[in-house]
Design a protein around this motif. Sequence first.
Motif, short mmCIF file in Angstrom:
data_model
loop_
_atom_site.label_atom_id
_atom_site.label_comp_id
_atom_site.label_asym_id
_atom_site.label_seq_id
_atom_site.Cartn_x
_atom_site.Cartn_y
_atom_site.Cartn_z
N VAL A 1 0.95 -1.14 0.15
CA VAL A 1 -0.04 -0.04 0.05
C VAL A 1 0.95 0.98 0.16
CG1 VAL A 1 -1.84 1.29 1.20
CG2 VAL A 1 -1.89 -1.20 1.10
N VAL A 2 1.06 2.01 -1.08
CA VAL A 2 1.54 3.06 -1.42
C VAL A 2 0.89 4.42 -1.04
CG1 VAL A 2 3.33 4.15 -2.95
CG2 VAL A 2 3.13 1.77 -2.72
N SER A 3 1.41 5.26 -0.42
CA SER A 3 0.67 6.74 -0.30
C SER A 3 1.88 7.95 -0.50
CB SER A 3 0.15 6.57 1.25
OG SER A 3 1.09 6.58 2.11
N GLY A 4 1.36 9.07 -0.50
CA GLY A 4 2.25 10.24 -0.42
C GLY A 4 2.44 11.01 -1.88
N GLY A 5 1.83 10.23 -2.90
CA GLY A 5 2.14 10.91 -4.00
C GLY A 5 1.17 12.20 -4.31
N GLY A 6 1.35 12.91 -5.44
CA GLY A 6 0.41 13.98 -5.75
C GLY A 6 0.97 14.73 -6.79
N LEU A 7 0.67 15.93 -6.61
CA LEU A 7 1.16 16.91 -7.99
C LEU A 7 1.81 17.96 -7.00
CD1 LEU A 7 0.98 18.60 -10.57
CD2 LEU A 7 -0.96 19.85 -9.74
N VAL A 8 3.13 18.32 -7.49
CA VAL A 8 4.16 19.27 -6.88
C VAL A 8 4.88 19.97 -8.06
CG1 VAL A 8 5.97 17.59 -6.84
CG2 VAL A 8 6.09 19.47 -5.28
N GLN A 9 5.13 21.42 -7.63
CA GLN A 9 5.85 22.16 -8.59
C GLN A 9 7.19 21.60 -8.84
OE1 GLN A 9 5.29 26.12 -7.51
NE2 GLN A 9 3.40 26.42 -8.57
N PRO A 10 8.04 21.89 -9.94
CA PRO A 10 9.36 21.81 -9.89
C PRO A 10 10.27 22.23 -8.76
CG PRO A 10 8.69 22.29 -12.18
CD PRO A 10 7.48 22.45 -11.22
N GLY A 11 11.11 21.57 -8.23
CA GLY A 11 11.75 21.99 -7.23
C GLY A 11 11.22 21.41 -5.82
N GLY A 12 10.02 21.18 -5.68
CA GLY A 12 9.35 20.82 -4.77
C GLY A 12 9.71 19.44 -3.98
N SER A 13 9.05 19.06 -2.96
CA SER A 13 9.25 17.71 -2.31
C SER A 13 8.04 16.90 -2.09
CB SER A 13 10.06 18.02 -0.98
OG SER A 13 11.33 18.78 -1.14
N LEU A 14 8.24 15.57 -2.13
CA LEU A 14 7.37 14.62 -1.51
C LEU A 14 7.80 13.40 -0.82
CD1 LEU A 14 5.14 14.37 -4.81
CD2 LEU A 14 4.37 15.10 -2.66
N ARG A 15 7.04 13.07 0.03
CA ARG A 15 7.54 11.63 0.47
C ARG A 15 6.67 10.44 0.43
NH1 ARG A 15 7.62 9.67 6.48
NH2 ARG A 15 9.54 8.69 6.89
N LEU A 16 7.06 9.34 -0.10
CA LEU A 16 6.33 8.31 -0.31
C LEU A 16 6.49 7.23 0.74
CD1 LEU A 16 6.97 7.82 -4.19
CD2 LEU A 16 5.52 9.49 -3.08
N SER A 17 5.27 6.65 1.12
CA SER A 17 5.48 5.56 1.96
C SER A 17 4.65 4.29 1.50
CB SER A 17 4.65 6.08 3.04
OG SER A 17 4.91 7.15 3.92
N CYS A 18 5.48 3.33 1.65
CA CYS A 18 5.01 1.88 1.26
C CYS A 18 5.01 0.98 2.50
CB CYS A 18 6.04 1.39 0.38
SG CYS A 18 5.53 -0.25 -0.26
N ALA A 19 3.66 0.42 2.69
CA ALA A 19 3.31 -0.58 3.95
C ALA A 19 3.19 -1.89 3.30
CB ALA A 19 2.26 -0.39 4.67
N ALA A 20 4.13 -2.75 3.52
CA ALA A 20 4.19 -4.14 3.11
C ALA A 20 3.47 -5.01 4.05
CB ALA A 20 5.62 -4.48 2.87
N SER A 21 2.73 -6.13 3.53
CA SER A 21 2.17 -7.08 4.60
C SER A 21 2.22 -8.50 3.66
CB SER A 21 0.47 -6.62 4.60
OG SER A 21 -0.19 -6.87 3.60
N GLY A 22 2.15 -9.31 4.52
CA GLY A 22 2.22 -10.83 4.07
C GLY A 22 3.84 -11.32 3.72
N VAL A 23 4.49 -10.62 4.22
CA VAL A 23 5.94 -11.13 3.87
C VAL A 23 6.74 -10.96 4.95
CG1 VAL A 23 6.55 -8.51 3.21
CG2 VAL A 23 7.79 -10.45 2.28
N THR A 24 8.11 -11.53 5.35
CA THR A 24 8.88 -11.56 6.16
C THR A 24 9.94 -10.35 5.72
OG1 THR A 24 8.74 -13.84 6.59
CG2 THR A 24 10.53 -12.54 7.76
#
Length: 115
Positions: free
Chosen positions: A5-28
């Motif tokens: 499950v990935v989150s944190g995307g979106g629209l950003v202007q050049p030079g901007g920042s984003l932080r993506l998160s990924c939650a993994a399940s069903g795996v060691t």
Amino acid sequence: QVQFVVSGGGLVQPGGSLRLSCAASGVTFVQYNWGWYRQVPGKARDLVAVISSRGNTDYADDVKGRFTISKDNNKRAVYLQMNSLKPNDTAVYYCNAVGRPFSSWGQGVQVTVSS
């Protein structure tokens, strides 16, 4: 069954920042090397950042110095801090294992860099 499950995307202007998160399940989680991939329509999915089971990191040349990958083993989560974003960073971003990715990639998250 592994799920991402990935989150944190979106629209950003050049030079901007984003932080993506990924939650993994069903795996060691701690046993795997993890990566962030991205894909634009009509092109193959590219690996842009890797974090090993020991925490060592590596990056594709075009994101080196701008992106930072990290993880939290307790939360079974992988993160991608993206700074100084450029229009050609626009893509759908996914997380998955590195070396032998799982077949279920999930929906990913759209990142659009545009003024």
